[in-house]
Scaffold this active site. Structure first.
Site, PDB file in Angstrom:
ATOM      1  N   SER A 114      63.820   1.927  43.692  1.00  0.00           N
ATOM      2  CA  SER A 114      63.418   0.786  44.622  1.00  0.00           C
ATOM      3  C   SER A 114      63.821  -0.505  44.363  1.00  0.00           C
ATOM      4  O   SER A 114      63.599  -1.376  45.018  1.00  0.00           O
ATOM      5  CB  SER A 114      62.103   0.889  44.752  1.00  0.00           C
ATOM      6  OG  SER A 114      61.319   0.664  43.372  1.00  0.00           O
ATOM      7  N   CYS A 115      64.613  -0.703  43.166  1.00  0.00           N
ATOM      8  CA  CYS A 115      64.790  -2.096  42.750  1.00  0.00           C
ATOM      9  C   CYS A 115      66.145  -2.303  42.264  1.00  0.00           C
ATOM     10  O   CYS A 115      66.277  -1.819  41.107  1.00  0.00           O
ATOM     11  CB  CYS A 115      63.738  -2.635  41.871  1.00  0.00           C
ATOM     12  SG  CYS A 115      63.991  -4.413  41.277  1.00  0.00           S
ATOM     13  N   GLY A 116      67.250  -2.850  42.760  1.00  0.00           N
ATOM     14  CA  GLY A 116      68.514  -2.788  42.352  1.00  0.00           C
ATOM     15  C   GLY A 116      68.678  -3.890  41.289  1.00  0.00           C
ATOM     16  O   GLY A 116      69.692  -4.088  40.817  1.00  0.00           O
TER      17      GLY A 116
END
Length: 278
Positions: A114-116
């Site tokens: 969900s978080c690059g």
């Protein structure tokens, strides 16, 4: 190869009635990306299009810009203690003369689905320098053509139909022709898979195209669009303030809440043609 979906027996409750039944889940597995044999990062992803994912990630980080900069991409054998192949470790070989990633790009922590940006050593490293400017891209998109993209994206989501648990990213022409669609548990992974496909096909920069995503428009997705030379990003949900700031600074058209004939155009309104009369 890893599975795109998995089955699990669940307890289902509907209107007070219980039953046991199998359910289909979107698969999520870790994938380590190596460059020239050196570990760079680990991301949680849905298996499939892994080479596109690795290539797209390196475009987003400013390491790759063209197909001929890649000497090869392979799964690493011997990834397990017994010498087996998990298909969860991908090594990208760079062509002679292509600079390896700077050590500052190495993630201190794994990248979640969900978080690059998790694990970036410094926020100063987030604003990656793009190889191309989108500010002068002559793309013009009709409001009706843009309004049709969410349904076209949804209709092409094969795995979502069975799981209901995947993000999608689709690349479209100005008149709504779909050029590429990728799905993943992570919205940034889905975009990287699209960009990686474009890199490996020799299509960068992606001038005159629209990137449509199934979730919200975050800073990282605007950054990935800019790194690939995409002049318009459209999302079915909201953008963040930082996403709008980055889009505005770089001349990217950012559209949010694209649902049916309704949408909010946050930046680059000149690319929407014709603009509805107030």
């Amino acid at each position: 190869m890893g599975r795109v979906t998995a089955r699990r027996r669940v307890l289902r409750i509907r209107d007070g009635v219980t039953s046991h039944r199998p359910d289909t889940l979107a698969a999520e597995e870790p994938m380590e990306i190596r460059v020239g044999g050196r570990a760079l990062t680990v991301t949680m992803r849905t298996p499939g299009d892994d080479f596109d994912l690795a290539a797209g990630f390196l475009v987003s980080e400013g390491v790759l810009h063209a197909a001929d900069e890649v000497a090869g991409i392979r799964y690493c054998a011997g990834a397990t203690a017994d010498g087996g192949n998990t298909y969860n470790v991908v090594d990208v070989g760079l062509a002679p003369g292509v600079a390896a990633p700077d050590a500052s790009l190495e993630r201190n922590f794994y990248t979640t689905s969900s978080c690059g940006l998790c694990g970036k050593a410094s926020l100063d490293a987030v604003r990656t320098s793009a190889a191309w400017s989108v500010a002068d891209d002559p793309l013009r998109v009709g409001a009706k053509d843009l309004a049709a993209l969410p349904e076209r994206l949804r209709a092409a989501q094969r795995v979502f139909d069975s799981t209901g648990g995947l993000h999608a990213a689709g690349l479209f022409t100005a008149d709504g022709e779909m050029l590429c669609l990728r799905e993943d548990v992570g919205r940034h992974n889905a975009v990287d898979k699209v960009v990686g496909h474009a890199l490996r096909s020799g299509l960068l920069p992606l001038r005159g195209t629209v990137l449509m995503v199934s979730g919200r428009a975050s800073f990282e997705l605007v950054q990935k669009a800019l790194m690939a030379g995409i002049p318009m990003l459209a999302a079915v949900s909201a953008p963040s303030s930082l996403a709008a700031d980055l889009a505005d600074e770089n001349g990217l058209t950012l559209v949010g809440f694209l649902r049916g004939a309704s949408m909010n155009v946050y930046t680059g309104t000149e690319r929407l043609q014709p603009l509805p009369v107030a």
